[in-house]
Enzyme design. Sequence first.
Site, PDB file in Angstrom:
ATOM      1  N   CYS A   1       0.821  -1.216   0.000  1.00 23.02           N
ATOM      2  CA  CYS A   1       0.000   0.000   0.000  1.00 23.02           C
ATOM      3  C   CYS A   1       0.847   1.255   0.000  1.00 23.02           C
ATOM      4  O   CYS A   1       0.677   2.130  -0.840  1.00 23.02           O
ATOM      5  CB  CYS A   1      -0.950  -0.002   1.189  1.00 23.02           C
ATOM      6  SG  CYS A   1      -2.199  -1.270   1.017  1.00 23.02           S
ATOM      7  N   HIS A   2       1.742   1.373   0.956  1.00 19.96           N
ATOM      8  CA  HIS A   2       2.534   2.599   1.039  1.00 19.96           C
ATOM      9  C   HIS A   2       4.017   2.313   1.228  1.00 19.96           C
ATOM     10  O   HIS A   2       4.770   3.161   1.697  1.00 19.96           O
ATOM     11  CB  HIS A   2       1.999   3.506   2.145  1.00 19.96           C
ATOM     12  CG  HIS A   2       0.550   3.848   1.972  1.00 19.96           C
ATOM     13  ND1 HIS A   2      -0.453   3.159   2.584  1.00 19.96           N
ATOM     14  CD2 HIS A   2      -0.063   4.765   1.196  1.00 19.96           C
ATOM     15  CE1 HIS A   2      -1.629   3.643   2.214  1.00 19.96           C
ATOM     16  NE2 HIS A   2      -1.415   4.623   1.368  1.00 19.96           N
TER      17      HIS A   2
END
Lengths: 180, 422
Positions: A144-145
């Site tokens: 995701c990040h």
Amino acid sequence: MTTKDQVEHEEEVTRRDFLYVATGAVGAVGAASVVWPLVDQMNPSADVLALASVEVDLSTIPEGQTVKILWRGKPIFIRHRTAKEIARGIAGNNDPMVDPANDQDRAVKPQWLIMVGICTHLGCVPLENTEFQLGEHGGWYCPCHGSDYDIAGRIRKGPAPRNLDLPEYTYLTDTTVKIG
Amino acid sequence: MGSSNYQPTNKAVKWFEDRLPILGLMHSTLGAGYLAPRNLNYWWNFGSLAGFMLLVQIITGVILVMHYTPHVDMAFRAVEHIMRDVNYGWLIRYTHSNGASMFFVVVYIHILRGMYFGSYKSPREVLWFLGLVIYLLMMATGFMGYVLPWGQMSFWGATVITNLFGAFDFYEGMGESILHLLWGGFAVDNPTLQRFFSLHYLLPFVIVGVVILHIWALHLPGSNNPLGIDAKGPGDKIPFHPYYTAKDLFGLSFFIVILAIFIFYMPNIMGHPDNYIEANPMLTPAHIVPEWYYLPFYTILKAVPDKLFGVIAMFASILIFFVLPWLDGSKIRSAKFRPTTAFFFWLFLLNTLYLGYLGTKLPDEIMIDMAGGIDALTMGRISSVFYFAYFIVIVPLVSRMESTKPVPTSISQSVLDANKKG
């Protein structure tokens, strides 16, 4: 028929003031006690709490493999670490880290790494990265990040604030563990 | 919605009106009794378009609920059941899902119109607040609605957004307690779906209530107008009905064509294909993106390296609109007479669109191929700084220092002057 103690002067605390405050205070407590059930109903219910532990047979997990199980609606990673991986985890103990931890404190038995498989940033499930396919620290990598965890689940790079959480668990026998 | 000069001629209507003066209320709010500035342009159509979309969403939503089951084992199937089995179910669901996007398009234009023509300035600050409250309620409603189909994006979007509230971890375990309270469990699960369903059904009606307050607050000072000057004499105003009801309906017919193009020809263009995969708590999709209308704020969240401050920056980027009436110190409302303000307004709009574009990118994607490549994260940081600088530095300074163009003395005067020139 005014007696001395019934004469009211301005800015003097009277019996009436006390009754106002006392009544208001009791009312506030009453209102709060009615509101609390309306808020607390949102917390995990009894049946959700009842499902709070699970037993796992570790003998079926070969060395160098990770098993994902669902506990309290969350994925749990159970990694059967190789001797090389344990050595790599210990070797990293003194590296600079956001949330410093020793490899020895991350697992009760060093070959069985048991962690909550949820990125401490915003809750995604990190992908396995033990072969260094994705990140540079060879543990888990969050798509995701971009949080990069090492082979002990310690955060090394990216936005996550903490290492991967460790659930409470106890060994029932040498190869059976109870999570929760 | 003040006093009405509504005088019914029909005896039965008069009998009713004497007992409940609701027709007079309608007359003075949306009828001939409301006098609006005579120079409103098409940007003033978007308020009534937003009202129309709210109505469409409520009608289609109430129908969808008749066929939907808010349970983790059944929600995904229920949506497919609506799409495949229910008569015209596909039409109703596509109208609702694309309607949400079009509702946001309309509301964004409505907000930008207010920014450009200074509609937030005195005496319309509370009107502006109520509009922002509606917008915040829409954001919450849209987010919870997107969770209901229980696809992968529903689940992981809900997980990421609810986890934002875990950033408020001021003492040991506080963040976790907040999350357990929001979820009703230890992760996004059935209790979460059920409460989101309940609130998704409730909030639109709360929005209706705030819309009524919004219209009430509008009718005290009356509508702003493109010149931004107060409408004074009778020569400046015309009755809302039939002039603006006709103009609104004409605009509405164009808008419905656009809405229909989306519903019938590209119903999934605003969505994400991963949401046609049922939610799986063991597998995160490779790339989580929120709905397009949250993307600029998502980029601001990602731009800040610290979790708590990222969340604060994201909320601040929306809440800062509440202080705009005081950040702007100009005596003139409309940007028509404030060339520097107009220039920075368009720059702000472009920058916000770019923030939205960056929201779809991975942090390390190269955006500008120079100086060894500038990635999306860096560009997001630059754009985020400009976003806040616009409010904190540019608007306060420019509004107090710029040299403005001469403002006409009245609306009717400006019309007469324009006729002379023509």
